[in-house]
Scaffold this motif. Structure first.
Motif, PDB file in Angstrom:
ATOM      1  N   GLY A 112     -15.222 -51.302 -11.099  1.00 18.44           N
ATOM      2  CA  GLY A 112     -15.014 -50.887  -9.722  1.00 18.44           C
ATOM      3  C   GLY A 112     -15.487 -49.466  -9.511  1.00 18.44           C
ATOM      4  N   GLY A 113     -15.793 -48.791 -10.632  1.00 21.04           N
ATOM      5  CA  GLY A 113     -16.381 -47.453 -10.583  1.00 21.04           C
ATOM      6  C   GLY A 113     -17.779 -47.518 -11.172  1.00 21.04           C
ATOM      7  N   ARG A 114     -18.099 -46.585 -12.072  1.00 22.96           N
ATOM      8  CA  ARG A 114     -19.413 -46.562 -12.707  1.00 22.96           C
ATOM      9  C   ARG A 114     -19.394 -47.147 -14.103  1.00 22.96           C
ATOM     10  NH1 ARG A 114     -23.427 -46.671  -9.705  1.00 22.96           N
ATOM     11  NH2 ARG A 114     -24.687 -45.975 -11.465  1.00 22.96           N
ATOM     12  N   GLY A 115     -18.278 -47.710 -14.524  1.00 20.14           N
ATOM     13  CA  GLY A 115     -18.165 -48.274 -15.858  1.00 20.14           C
ATOM     14  C   GLY A 115     -18.068 -49.780 -15.854  1.00 20.14           C
ATOM     15  N   MET A 116     -17.751 -50.331 -17.014  1.00 19.63           N
ATOM     16  CA  MET A 116     -17.535 -51.763 -17.165  1.00 19.63           C
ATOM     17  C   MET A 116     -16.392 -51.992 -18.143  1.00 19.63           C
ATOM     18  SD  MET A 116     -21.392 -53.408 -17.235  1.00 19.63           S
ATOM     19  CE  MET A 116     -20.707 -55.067 -17.332  1.00 19.63           C
ATOM     20  N   ASP A 172     -20.794 -62.973 -14.639  1.00 23.81           N
ATOM     21  CA  ASP A 172     -21.464 -63.824 -15.615  1.00 23.81           C
ATOM     22  C   ASP A 172     -22.366 -62.900 -16.427  1.00 23.81           C
ATOM     23  OD1 ASP A 172     -23.565 -65.515 -16.777  1.00 23.81           O
ATOM     24  OD2 ASP A 172     -22.680 -67.116 -15.580  1.00 23.81           O
ATOM     25  N   TRP A 173     -22.457 -63.111 -17.737  1.00 22.68           N
ATOM     26  CA  TRP A 173     -23.283 -62.219 -18.556  1.00 22.68           C
ATOM     27  C   TRP A 173     -24.734 -62.197 -18.106  1.00 22.68           C
ATOM     28  CZ3 TRP A 173     -22.001 -58.284 -21.365  1.00 22.68           C
ATOM     29  CH2 TRP A 173     -20.734 -58.215 -21.949  1.00 22.68           C
ATOM     30  N   LYS A 174     -25.197 -63.257 -17.443  1.00 23.75           N
ATOM     31  CA  LYS A 174     -26.568 -63.276 -16.929  1.00 23.75           C
ATOM     32  C   LYS A 174     -26.772 -62.217 -15.842  1.00 23.75           C
ATOM     33  CE  LYS A 174     -27.212 -68.210 -17.837  1.00 23.75           C
ATOM     34  NZ  LYS A 174     -27.447 -69.560 -17.238  1.00 23.75           N
ATOM     35  N   GLU A 175     -25.671 -61.790 -15.218  1.00 26.10           N
ATOM     36  CA  GLU A 175     -25.753 -60.770 -14.166  1.00 26.10           C
ATOM     37  C   GLU A 175     -25.838 -59.356 -14.731  1.00 26.10           C
ATOM     38  OE1 GLU A 175     -23.276 -62.119 -10.425  1.00 26.10           O
ATOM     39  OE2 GLU A 175     -22.071 -62.448 -12.235  1.00 26.10           O
ATOM     40  N   VAL A 176     -25.564 -59.209 -16.013  1.00 26.70           N
ATOM     41  CA  VAL A 176     -25.557 -57.885 -16.634  1.00 26.70           C
ATOM     42  C   VAL A 176     -26.985 -57.558 -17.067  1.00 26.70           C
ATOM     43  CG1 VAL A 176     -24.511 -56.422 -18.402  1.00 26.70           C
ATOM     44  CG2 VAL A 176     -23.192 -58.289 -17.393  1.00 26.70           C
ATOM     45  N   ASN A 177     -27.712 -56.947 -16.162  1.00 30.23           N
ATOM     46  CA  ASN A 177     -29.117 -56.634 -16.396  1.00 30.23           C
ATOM     47  C   ASN A 177     -29.489 -55.383 -15.601  1.00 30.23           C
ATOM     48  OD1 ASN A 177     -29.744 -57.492 -13.654  1.00 30.23           O
ATOM     49  ND2 ASN A 177     -29.610 -59.593 -14.412  1.00 30.23           N
ATOM     50  N   LYS A 222     -27.793 -47.923 -15.959  1.00 29.95           N
ATOM     51  CA  LYS A 222     -28.577 -48.780 -16.850  1.00 29.95           C
ATOM     52  C   LYS A 222     -28.149 -48.587 -18.304  1.00 29.95           C
ATOM     53  CE  LYS A 222     -32.463 -45.548 -17.471  1.00 29.95           C
ATOM     54  NZ  LYS A 222     -33.929 -45.360 -17.337  1.00 29.95           N
ATOM     55  N   GLU A 223     -27.642 -47.388 -18.641  1.00 33.48           N
ATOM     56  CA  GLU A 223     -27.167 -47.141 -19.995  1.00 33.48           C
ATOM     57  C   GLU A 223     -25.829 -47.847 -20.238  1.00 33.48           C
ATOM     58  OE1 GLU A 223     -29.388 -46.114 -21.626  1.00 33.48           O
ATOM     59  OE2 GLU A 223     -30.413 -44.343 -20.864  1.00 33.48           O
ATOM     60  N   VAL A 224     -25.029 -47.970 -19.186  1.00 36.53           N
ATOM     61  CA  VAL A 224     -23.783 -48.736 -19.286  1.00 36.53           C
ATOM     62  C   VAL A 224     -24.106 -50.208 -19.534  1.00 36.53           C
ATOM     63  CG1 VAL A 224     -21.641 -49.384 -18.128  1.00 36.53           C
ATOM     64  CG2 VAL A 224     -22.626 -47.119 -17.731  1.00 36.53           C
ATOM     65  N   VAL A 225     -25.101 -50.722 -18.815  1.00 37.36           N
ATOM     66  CA  VAL A 225     -25.536 -52.107 -19.006  1.00 37.36           C
ATOM     67  C   VAL A 225     -26.018 -52.319 -20.436  1.00 37.36           C
ATOM     68  CG1 VAL A 225     -27.316 -53.787 -18.371  1.00 37.36           C
ATOM     69  CG2 VAL A 225     -26.084 -52.527 -16.584  1.00 37.36           C
TER      70      VAL A 225
END
Length: 316
Positions: free
Chosen positions: A183-187, A266-271, A157-160
């Motif tokens: 593909g891991g824990r990052g973006m 899609d940026w809408k998916e980043v939540n 959630k902190e990455v998001v």
């Protein structure tokens, strides 16, 4: 652009030959288990790249490849290969001599411009695909700016939250940016540039953005590269904007549990509901059939950094 996936090639025989284009490939050990906990085989990986080729190839075209080879699966030793022995590879495999800063000499880099080469790489054990950020004609000018969000033992959630703040910074500069799971824990957050600027300019600009994000989120982000010194924060890696650096390509499988895929979003998916492990080799093609290629603008005309820098608030 929404190219359709190709017909599957998987067969029951673990070793067989197949003709793709004008090339004949000998595929070997297709029943070897690459992901033991998920029962994903080498054949599954090869088949995935055969099918995904129309989507991934635009992001690979004319780019030197650093081959990350896992010949015995994700739990066994792997190795990087940049320099190919042109005396033993098939004659149809395209290579180019490119100077490597890290090796201090010119190497025979593989160039993946077609489906047969992508399948050839997968058969070599390349579970993930790692292209340069620049192309042969302009090797010193990347096609995109990269902010790699690399968390050190911190909730996703902190990455998001970091990704959304990074987008906010770019929005304030009137810059379009695009994100994908690592593909891991990052973006990964990309800005299209169309090779307008050299790596030094791009890296300096990315550094400014990273500093802005870090100033706004000092409790959860860090500009310190060493994991041991980050204090469990999200590393804002702008140094990926350097000649010869590579990241997993969009739609690349990663050598991780579940067979995760670095997936455009899609940026809408980043939540708060975003789960990076939900994008895998088993469902990516269905997702693409539904959503298309969310990243086709990343290789578009590119933004104007000179104009954008006038909008950055260096005192925020």
């Amino acid at each position: 652009m929404n190219p359709k996936a190709s017909t599957k090639i998987k067969q029951t025989n673990p070793d067989y030959e197949i003709k793709i284009g004008k090339a004949v490939l000998k595929l070997t050990n297709q029943n070897k288990i690459y992901f033991p906990e998920d029962n994903i085989t080498k054949g599954d990986v090869v088949d995935y790249y055969f099918e995904i080729a129309p989507l991934i190839l635009p992001y690979l075209k004319d780019r030197p490849q650093s081959l990350n080879r896992f010949p015995n699966g994700i739990n066994a030793p792997s190795f990087f290969q940049k320099d190919l022995n042109i005396d033993v590879i098939p004659e149809w495999v395209h290579t180019e001599k490119v100077y490597s800063d890290s090796n201090k000499k010119s190497l025979n880099y593989l160039i993946c411009n077609d489906q047969e080469t992508l399948v050839y790489m997968a058969n070599l054990g390349c579970i993930e695909i790692n292209p340069w950020n620049s192309r042969l004609k302009k090797l010193d000018n990347p096609d995109w700016l990269v902010i790699d969000l690399d968390p050190e033992d911190i909730p996703f959630k902190e990455v998001v939250k970091t990704a959304l703040e990074t987008k906010k910074v770019f929005d304030e500069m009137e810059i379009d940016c695009y994100c994908k799971t690592s593909g891991g824990r990052g973006m990964h957050i990309f800005v299209p540039l169309n090779a307008k600027y050299d790596y030094a300019i791009v890296r300096n600009f990315a550094n400014l953005v990273a500093k802005q994000v870090n100033e706004r989120l000092p409790d959860i982000t860090s500009l310190i590269r060493q994991p041991s010194k980050r204090q469990k924060k999200v590393y804002l890696d702008y140094l990926q904007n350097s000649r010869g650096q590579t990241l997993a390509a969009p739609y690349s499988i990663r050598p991780r549990r579940y067979g995760t895929v670095s997936t455009p979003l899609d940026w809408k998916e980043v939540n708060s509901k975003l789960d990076p492990t939900s994008f895998t080799i088993k469902n990516t093609l269905k997702r693409i059939d539904k959503k298309g290629d969310l990243w086709d603008k990343v290789i578009g005309k590119g933004v104007d950094l000179k104009k954008a820098i006038k909008n950055i608030n260096l005192n925020s």
